[in-house]
Design a protein around this motif. Structure first.
Motif, PDB file in Angstrom:
ATOM      1  N   LEU A  54       0.548  -1.540  -0.214  1.00  0.00           N
ATOM      2  CA  LEU A  54      -0.048  -0.352  -0.237  1.00  0.00           C
ATOM      3  C   LEU A  54       0.938   1.306   0.191  1.00  0.00           C
ATOM      4  CD1 LEU A  54      -2.500  -0.649   2.698  1.00  0.00           C
ATOM      5  CD2 LEU A  54      -2.980  -0.569  -0.097  1.00  0.00           C
ATOM      6  N   PRO A  55       0.163   2.126  -0.845  1.00  0.00           N
ATOM      7  CA  PRO A  55       0.988   3.819  -0.529  1.00  0.00           C
ATOM      8  C   PRO A  55       0.920   4.009   0.934  1.00  0.00           C
ATOM      9  CG  PRO A  55      -1.289   3.858  -1.410  1.00  0.00           C
ATOM     10  CD  PRO A  55      -1.008   2.784  -0.705  1.00  0.00           C
ATOM     11  N   LYS A  56       2.213   4.399   1.294  1.00  0.00           N
ATOM     12  CA  LYS A  56       2.593   5.296   2.957  1.00  0.00           C
ATOM     13  C   LYS A  56       1.918   6.411   2.805  1.00  0.00           C
ATOM     14  CE  LYS A  56       5.312   1.837   3.326  1.00  0.00           C
ATOM     15  NZ  LYS A  56       4.682   0.975   2.318  1.00  0.00           N
ATOM     16  N   SER A  57       1.524   7.274   1.453  1.00  0.00           N
ATOM     17  CA  SER A  57       0.989   8.742   1.920  1.00  0.00           C
ATOM     18  C   SER A  57       0.005   8.870   1.093  1.00  0.00           C
ATOM     19  CB  SER A  57       1.697   9.611   1.773  1.00  0.00           C
ATOM     20  OG  SER A  57       1.643  10.966   1.255  1.00  0.00           O
ATOM     21  N   LEU A  58      -0.813  10.272   0.101  1.00  0.00           N
ATOM     22  CA  LEU A  58      -1.517   9.586  -0.299  1.00  0.00           C
ATOM     23  C   LEU A  58      -0.580  10.202  -1.411  1.00  0.00           C
ATOM     24  CD1 LEU A  58      -4.981  10.176  -1.498  1.00  0.00           C
ATOM     25  CD2 LEU A  58      -4.662  12.403  -0.629  1.00  0.00           C
ATOM     26  N   HIS A 105      -7.767   1.305   4.134  1.00  0.00           N
ATOM     27  CA  HIS A 105      -5.703   1.564   4.280  1.00  0.00           C
ATOM     28  C   HIS A 105      -6.143   3.509   4.995  1.00  0.00           C
ATOM     29  CE1 HIS A 105      -2.298   2.209   5.572  1.00  0.00           C
ATOM     30  NE2 HIS A 105      -2.052   3.445   4.306  1.00  0.00           N
ATOM     31  N   TYR A 106      -6.077   3.137   6.432  1.00  0.00           N
ATOM     32  CA  TYR A 106      -5.899   4.552   7.285  1.00  0.00           C
ATOM     33  C   TYR A 106      -4.461   5.188   7.017  1.00  0.00           C
ATOM     34  CZ  TYR A 106     -11.280   4.174   8.257  1.00  0.00           C
ATOM     35  OH  TYR A 106     -12.658   3.183   8.546  1.00  0.00           O
ATOM     36  N   PHE A 107      -4.548   6.408   6.108  1.00  0.00           N
ATOM     37  CA  PHE A 107      -3.188   6.990   6.057  1.00  0.00           C
ATOM     38  C   PHE A 107      -2.497   7.348   7.712  1.00  0.00           C
ATOM     39  CE2 PHE A 107      -4.440   6.915   1.524  1.00  0.00           C
ATOM     40  CZ  PHE A 107      -3.369   6.351   0.723  1.00  0.00           C
ATOM     41  N   ARG A 108      -3.083   7.826   8.310  1.00  0.00           N
ATOM     42  CA  ARG A 108      -2.952   8.609   9.453  1.00  0.00           C
ATOM     43  C   ARG A 108      -2.273   9.117   9.511  1.00  0.00           C
ATOM     44  NH1 ARG A 108      -5.590   3.617  11.169  1.00  0.00           N
ATOM     45  NH2 ARG A 108      -7.534   4.234  13.289  1.00  0.00           N
ATOM     46  N   ASN A 109      -1.319   9.809  10.353  1.00  0.00           N
ATOM     47  CA  ASN A 109      -0.072  10.339  10.375  1.00  0.00           C
ATOM     48  C   ASN A 109      -0.006  11.777  10.525  1.00  0.00           C
ATOM     49  OD1 ASN A 109       2.231   7.967  11.599  1.00  0.00           O
ATOM     50  ND2 ASN A 109       1.600   7.275   9.855  1.00  0.00           N
ATOM     51  N   GLN A 110      -1.537  12.588  10.348  1.00  0.00           N
ATOM     52  CA  GLN A 110      -1.190  13.685   9.428  1.00  0.00           C
ATOM     53  C   GLN A 110      -0.665  13.580   8.057  1.00  0.00           C
ATOM     54  OE1 GLN A 110       0.548  16.743  12.184  1.00  0.00           O
ATOM     55  NE2 GLN A 110      -0.569  16.038  13.774  1.00  0.00           N
ATOM     56  N   ASP A 111      -1.449  12.614   7.462  1.00  0.00           N
ATOM     57  CA  ASP A 111      -0.679  12.733   6.089  1.00  0.00           C
ATOM     58  C   ASP A 111      -2.378  13.077   4.844  1.00  0.00           C
ATOM     59  OD1 ASP A 111       0.509  10.935   3.872  1.00  0.00           O
ATOM     60  OD2 ASP A 111      -1.361  11.244   3.143  1.00  0.00           O
ATOM     61  N   PRO A 112      -2.347  13.563   4.230  1.00  0.00           N
ATOM     62  CA  PRO A 112      -3.223  14.428   3.151  1.00  0.00           C
ATOM     63  C   PRO A 112      -4.625  13.668   2.675  1.00  0.00           C
ATOM     64  CG  PRO A 112      -1.019  15.349   2.759  1.00  0.00           C
ATOM     65  CD  PRO A 112      -1.075  14.088   3.607  1.00  0.00           C
ATOM     66  N   GLY A 113      -4.200  11.535   3.418  1.00  0.00           N
ATOM     67  CA  GLY A 113      -4.630  11.161   3.149  1.00  0.00           C
ATOM     68  C   GLY A 113      -6.144  10.887   4.222  1.00  0.00           C
ATOM     69  N   ALA A 114      -4.462  11.265   5.386  1.00  0.00           N
ATOM     70  CA  ALA A 114      -6.075  11.302   7.305  1.00  0.00           C
ATOM     71  C   ALA A 114      -7.035  11.792   7.216  1.00  0.00           C
ATOM     72  CB  ALA A 114      -5.205  11.060   7.451  1.00  0.00           C
ATOM     73  N   PHE A 115      -7.527  13.344   5.823  1.00  0.00           N
ATOM     74  CA  PHE A 115      -8.038  14.423   6.042  1.00  0.00           C
ATOM     75  C   PHE A 115      -9.931  13.739   6.628  1.00  0.00           C
ATOM     76  CE2 PHE A 115     -11.163  16.939   3.900  1.00  0.00           C
ATOM     77  CZ  PHE A 115     -11.277  18.166   4.128  1.00  0.00           C
ATOM     78  N   VAL A 116     -10.274  14.715   7.635  1.00  0.00           N
ATOM     79  CA  VAL A 116     -11.288  14.140   8.198  1.00  0.00           C
ATOM     80  C   VAL A 116     -12.505  16.019   7.357  1.00  0.00           C
ATOM     81  CG1 VAL A 116     -13.655  14.978   9.610  1.00  0.00           C
ATOM     82  CG2 VAL A 116     -10.585  13.207  10.154  1.00  0.00           C
ATOM     83  N   SER A 117     -13.153  15.448   6.190  1.00  0.00           N
ATOM     84  CA  SER A 117     -13.966  16.906   6.083  1.00  0.00           C
ATOM     85  C   SER A 117     -14.819  16.493   6.811  1.00  0.00           C
ATOM     86  CB  SER A 117     -14.695  16.407   4.713  1.00  0.00           C
ATOM     87  OG  SER A 117     -15.420  17.547   3.979  1.00  0.00           O
ATOM     88  N   LEU A 118     -15.766  18.264   7.027  1.00  0.00           N
ATOM     89  CA  LEU A 118     -16.897  18.194   8.154  1.00  0.00           C
ATOM     90  C   LEU A 118     -18.255  19.097   7.016  1.00  0.00           C
ATOM     91  CD1 LEU A 118     -14.575  20.127  10.645  1.00  0.00           C
ATOM     92  CD2 LEU A 118     -15.070  17.894  11.293  1.00  0.00           C
ATOM     93  N   SER A 119     -19.144  17.952   7.413  1.00  0.00           N
ATOM     94  CA  SER A 119     -20.388  18.583   7.314  1.00  0.00           C
ATOM     95  C   SER A 119     -20.975  19.704   7.605  1.00  0.00           C
ATOM     96  CB  SER A 119     -20.853  17.233   7.390  1.00  0.00           C
ATOM     97  OG  SER A 119     -21.004  16.654   6.632  1.00  0.00           O
ATOM     98  N   GLY A 120     -21.546  20.883   7.392  1.00  0.00           N
ATOM     99  CA  GLY A 120     -21.631  21.758   7.982  1.00  0.00           C
ATOM    100  C   GLY A 120     -22.947  22.849   7.984  1.00  0.00           C
ATOM    101  N   GLY A 121     -22.935  23.483   9.534  1.00  0.00           N
ATOM    102  CA  GLY A 121     -24.466  23.296   9.802  1.00  0.00           C
ATOM    103  C   GLY A 121     -24.333  25.222  10.155  1.00  0.00           C
ATOM    104  N   ALA A 122     -25.054  26.499   9.705  1.00  0.00           N
ATOM    105  CA  ALA A 122     -25.711  27.282   9.496  1.00  0.00           C
ATOM    106  C   ALA A 122     -27.015  27.926   9.570  1.00  0.00           C
ATOM    107  CB  ALA A 122     -24.496  28.220   8.621  1.00  0.00           C
ATOM    108  N   VAL A 123     -26.896  29.348  10.010  1.00  0.00           N
ATOM    109  CA  VAL A 123     -27.741  30.359   9.803  1.00  0.00           C
ATOM    110  C   VAL A 123     -28.013  31.591   8.807  1.00  0.00           C
ATOM    111  CG1 VAL A 123     -30.019  31.401  10.725  1.00  0.00           C
ATOM    112  CG2 VAL A 123     -28.738  28.941  12.418  1.00  0.00           C
ATOM    113  N   LEU A 124     -28.967  31.406   8.111  1.00  0.00           N
ATOM    114  CA  LEU A 124     -28.506  32.508   7.453  1.00  0.00           C
ATOM    115  C   LEU A 124     -28.932  34.076   7.895  1.00  0.00           C
ATOM    116  CD1 LEU A 124     -28.264  31.772   4.278  1.00  0.00           C
ATOM    117  CD2 LEU A 124     -28.751  30.157   5.242  1.00  0.00           C
ATOM    118  N   ALA A 125     -28.281  34.868   7.658  1.00  0.00           N
ATOM    119  CA  ALA A 125     -28.646  35.717   7.868  1.00  0.00           C
ATOM    120  C   ALA A 125     -29.856  36.696   7.298  1.00  0.00           C
ATOM    121  CB  ALA A 125     -27.344  36.842   7.412  1.00  0.00           C
TER     122      ALA A 125
END
Length: 341
Positions: free
Chosen positions: A149-153, A246-266
């Motif tokens: 497996l690749p070590k990094s993304l 495979h989880y890359f971990r180690n703060q690799d770009p391949g371990a990126f966690v994307s956040l779903s967002g929620g907001a109130v419109l002005a």
């Protein structure tokens, strides 16, 4: 490759109305003045579950306008202060940041903000995360073993990976991963990696198509979000039975966690109800709705455990990326310049 847009037809279940994204002439969307208007790029089943639970708890009716991250974000920007939207929910945070940079979001209530850990909210504190998803590499266990497996993304840009991996570059999910790379690695490294993607990767329609291609042995591995695999594993395993993650971990770009967002419109005409909705879906009760929906996304609310099949969110060693810095327009330009979009 053209950017994909997801549209759904009209439907109604109980107090919740699900309508497609677009102009009135295209999908018949008409805002019900008696309902809270939620513009949502989140998965339909999860948004519906949240809306129904909120209505049951409060008696407040909810109407959901459904679309993709890109279409919804640009729809709100185009509508500006005249938008009928009260709440905006995203799958990935760059679309939320787009709306925020156009100064169309109301300040987040401190009470709501405190329901989510500080490391899962943007530095601007104008919106909050409502769910999370992790980048993973899905691989065919008959074609790749752990040692291969690749070590990094970042390694996937190398010529040794030519015609061996796949992704869905036309989707907001993958573009959020690239946005995380841009924020953490800088423009030069990201541009070089995209050139490698263009040369090496097989471009597929979406995460599910990528996983199924890997499962069928058509390609050795692919970059997806984690929950597609866990959903299939919880069912028939038809699309993932021959694969592992495979989880890359180690703060690799391949371990990126994307956040779903929620907001109130002005410009919300139901600001009190909108803030109440956002407070609900980030509360313990709302986050348990997420877990019970079997979406297999990560819960982000304080003290709420995600599905037991998932490795803990804090074990993924994701790179420290401020969601406020993720720039979808810049990513789109880089990917277009690379000939990917």
């Amino acid at each position: 490759m053209r950017r994909r847009t997801f549209l759904t037809g009209l439907g109604a279940v109980g107090a919740v109305s699900l309508v497609g994204c677009g102009s009135k002439s295209e999908d018949g969307y008409v805002a019900d003045p008696g309902s809270l208007q939620v513009y949502s790029a989140q998965h339909e089943n999860l948004t519906k579950a949240w809306a129904e639970a909120f209505t049951a708890a409060t008696g407040i009716k909810v109407q959901v306008r459904k679309g993709s991250d890109a279409s919804m974000g640009h729809q709100i920007v185009a509508e500006g202060s005249a938008s009928p939207a009260d709440v905006f929910l995203t799958e990935n945070s760059p679309a939320m940041t787009l709306v925020e940079r156009n100064k169309l979001l109301a300040p987040l209530n401190e009470e709501t903000r405190r329901q989510v850990p500080a490391n899962l909210t943007p530095s601007s504190q104008v919106w909050t995360s409502i769910a999370a998803r992790s980048t993973v590499l899905v691989y065919n266990t008959s074609k790749l073993d752990k040692a291969g497996l690749p070590k990094s993304l970042m390694d996937l840009a190398g010529s040794q990976w030519k015609d061996r991996w796949a992704c869905a570059p036309g989707g907001a999910d993958f573009q959020a991963i690239v946005a995380g790379m841009l924020a953490g690695q800088g423009e030069q490294k990201t541009t070089e990696w995209l050139a490698g993607l263009k040369s090496n990767a097989r471009a597929l329609q979406n995460n599910i198509a990528t996983m199924k291609s890997v499962n069928a042995g058509e390609i050795e591995c692919g970059v997806i979000y984690h929950y597609y695999w866990y959903r299939d594993q919880a069912g028939t395993k038809e699309g993932s039975g021959n694969t592992a993650l495979h989880y890359f971990r180690n703060q690799d770009p391949g371990a990126f966690v994307s956040l779903s967002g929620g907001a109130v419109l002005a410009g919300s005409k139901k600001a009190a109800e909108a803030h109440r909705f956002l407070a609900y879906i980030t509360s313990e009760a709302g986050q348990r709705v997420l877990v019970d929906s079997k979406s297999m996304e990560y819960a982000v609310g304080n003290g709420v455990a995600s599905a037991s099949a998932l490795p803990p969110l804090d074990s993924l060693q994701a790179p420290p990326v401020d969601p406020f810095t993720l720039n979808s327009d810049k990513v789109n330009k880089l990917m277009t310049d690379a000939g990917i979009l």
